[in-house]
Design an enzyme around this catalytic site. Structure first.
Site, PDB file in Angstrom:
ATOM      1  N   TYR A  87       0.787  -1.275   0.151  1.00  0.00           N
ATOM      2  CA  TYR A  87      -0.201   0.111  -0.014  1.00  0.00           C
ATOM      3  C   TYR A  87       0.811   1.255  -0.088  1.00  0.00           C
ATOM      4  O   TYR A  87       1.943   1.154   0.551  1.00  0.00           O
ATOM      5  CB  TYR A  87      -1.125  -0.084   1.265  1.00  0.00           C
ATOM      6  CG  TYR A  87      -0.512  -0.232   2.619  1.00  0.00           C
ATOM      7  CD1 TYR A  87       0.006   0.914   3.328  1.00  0.00           C
ATOM      8  CD2 TYR A  87      -0.923  -1.346   3.332  1.00  0.00           C
ATOM      9  CE1 TYR A  87       0.337   0.731   4.464  1.00  0.00           C
ATOM     10  CE2 TYR A  87      -0.820  -1.481   4.632  1.00  0.00           C
ATOM     11  CZ  TYR A  87       0.233  -0.498   5.272  1.00  0.00           C
ATOM     12  OH  TYR A  87       0.247  -0.601   6.536  1.00  0.00           O
ATOM     13  N   CYS A  88       0.423   2.506  -0.677  1.00  0.00           N
ATOM     14  CA  CYS A  88       1.168   3.695  -0.949  1.00  0.00           C
ATOM     15  C   CYS A  88       2.740   3.295  -1.545  1.00  0.00           C
ATOM     16  O   CYS A  88       3.632   3.819  -0.807  1.00  0.00           O
ATOM     17  CB  CYS A  88       1.097   4.496   0.382  1.00  0.00           C
ATOM     18  SG  CYS A  88       1.761   6.156   0.142  1.00  0.00           S
ATOM     19  N   PRO A  89       2.754   2.564  -2.545  1.00  0.00           N
ATOM     20  CA  PRO A  89       3.895   2.284  -3.184  1.00  0.00           C
ATOM     21  C   PRO A  89       4.685   3.683  -3.673  1.00  0.00           C
ATOM     22  O   PRO A  89       4.121   4.385  -4.091  1.00  0.00           O
ATOM     23  CB  PRO A  89       3.680   1.261  -4.286  1.00  0.00           C
ATOM     24  CG  PRO A  89       2.394   1.533  -4.603  1.00  0.00           C
ATOM     25  CD  PRO A  89       1.654   2.274  -3.356  1.00  0.00           C
TER      26      PRO A  89
ATOM     27  N   LYS B 103       8.676  -4.393   2.188  1.00  0.00           N
ATOM     28  CA  LYS B 103       8.652  -2.986   2.690  1.00  0.00           C
ATOM     29  C   LYS B 103       8.223  -2.887   4.088  1.00  0.00           C
ATOM     30  O   LYS B 103       7.445  -3.576   4.482  1.00  0.00           O
ATOM     31  CB  LYS B 103       7.435  -2.288   1.780  1.00  0.00           C
ATOM     32  CG  LYS B 103       7.123  -0.925   2.149  1.00  0.00           C
ATOM     33  CD  LYS B 103       6.249  -0.422   1.427  1.00  0.00           C
ATOM     34  CE  LYS B 103       5.567   0.988   1.574  1.00  0.00           C
ATOM     35  NZ  LYS B 103       4.828   1.637   0.435  1.00  0.00           N
TER      36      LYS B 103
END
Length: 289
Positions: free
Chosen positions: A158-160, A171
């Site tokens: 999420y939110c890369p 991550k």
């Protein structure tokens, strides 16, 4: 611009430490993000008022102990956005809009947020230089754990982003920037402990309910992890925060900032009202959906 040495960068500043745990407003929605914006203005004013010695910079810790999801501006474009927000609320999470960064991130007691606000009149950081500097500082704070920190995009997180904080191929956090006149804040969230797969599942469901398209990530909850899972030992917000402060103390002057400073208060109040109203519109949209 050549790479900036993180040790020299820390040594060349005097550091004001702001910890949201010490902020009497800490339990109010949007407070921490409003202070992030206020510090951009405050650091310029502070250096003008305190020209002696090395320039000052701010190290801001803002853990969020009420389960929250910070949404980016693009999240509001989801086709079924009100229903997606309602899902997050039903899952027990407050929802806020953040001024920096692009997409949804989860905040809870296992996540630490930290930001560095600098005065560009003293050190002019390009966008990429600021990101890389932050990665190097995170690496320095993790030397006790023998972990190698890298920066590249984990596209199914999420939110890369280009400067995702990556350890062992997974991550653990992300970095964003906010700029105002001659100041820049670089800020990160880092997963320290807790159920990261469950966090990923929740945001995956948020986008599915919102009827996402190719502008949004196809989230694999297993693409992210926490420092506790990587090290096999429980790393708390308090422990990691102390570790960061000690890292800075070993290299430079560090002292606590003053949340009661009237100058800071003057910057903060209108920014808080603006942030609150933006987030409130989400709540109103949800109620009226």
């Amino acid at each position: 611009m050549s790479q900036i040495n993180d040790q020299i960068f820390i040594q060349d500043h005097q550091w004001l430490i702001f910890q949201e745990q010490e902020n009497p407003r800490k339990d109010q929605r949007d407070v921490a993000l409003a202070y992030q914006d206020a510090f951009l203005r405050y650091i310029l004013d502070y250096n003008d008022r305190h020209p002696e010695g090395c320039p000052h910079a701010i190290l801001h810790f803002y853990p969020i102990f009420t389960p929250t999801v910070y949404l980016g501006a693009k999240d509001k474009l989801l086709k079924n956005f009100p229903a997606a927000v309602d899902y997050l609320n039903q899952a027990g999470h407050t929802v806020s809009l953040r001024p920096h960064g692009g997409l949804a991130v989860v905040e809870d007691e296992g996540i630490i947020n930290l930001g560095i606000a600098t005065d560009s009149r003293h050190i002019d950081l390009s966008i990429d230089a600021a990101y890389q500097l932050f990665i190097d500082i995170v690496q320095r704070t993790l030397t006790d754990y023998d972990l190698k920190v890298e920066a590249y995009e984990i596209i199914d997180s999420y939110c890369p982003g280009k400067y995702d904080i990556v350890v062992a191929g997974k991550k653990i956090g992300g970095i964003a920037q906010r700029r105002y006149k001659e100041a820049v804040t670089t800020a990160a969230y880092i997963g320290l402990n807790g159920d990261q797969i469950q966090r990923g599942e929740m945001i995956k469901q948020f986008y599915q309910i919102g009827e996402f398209d190719d502008r949004y990530p196809r989230i694999n909850p297993h693409s992210m992890t926490t420092l506790s899972d990587l090290t096999g030992q429980e790393i708390t917000v308090a422990h990691y925060q102390d570790q960061v402060i000690q890292t800075f103390q070993q290299l430079s002057q560090v002292r606590l900032g003053d949340y009661q400073d009237p100058v800071l208060e003057a910057f903060y109040q209108p920014l808080y009202e603006k942030a609150y109203q933006k987030s409130q519109k989400i709540q109103v949209n949800e109620v009226n959906a």
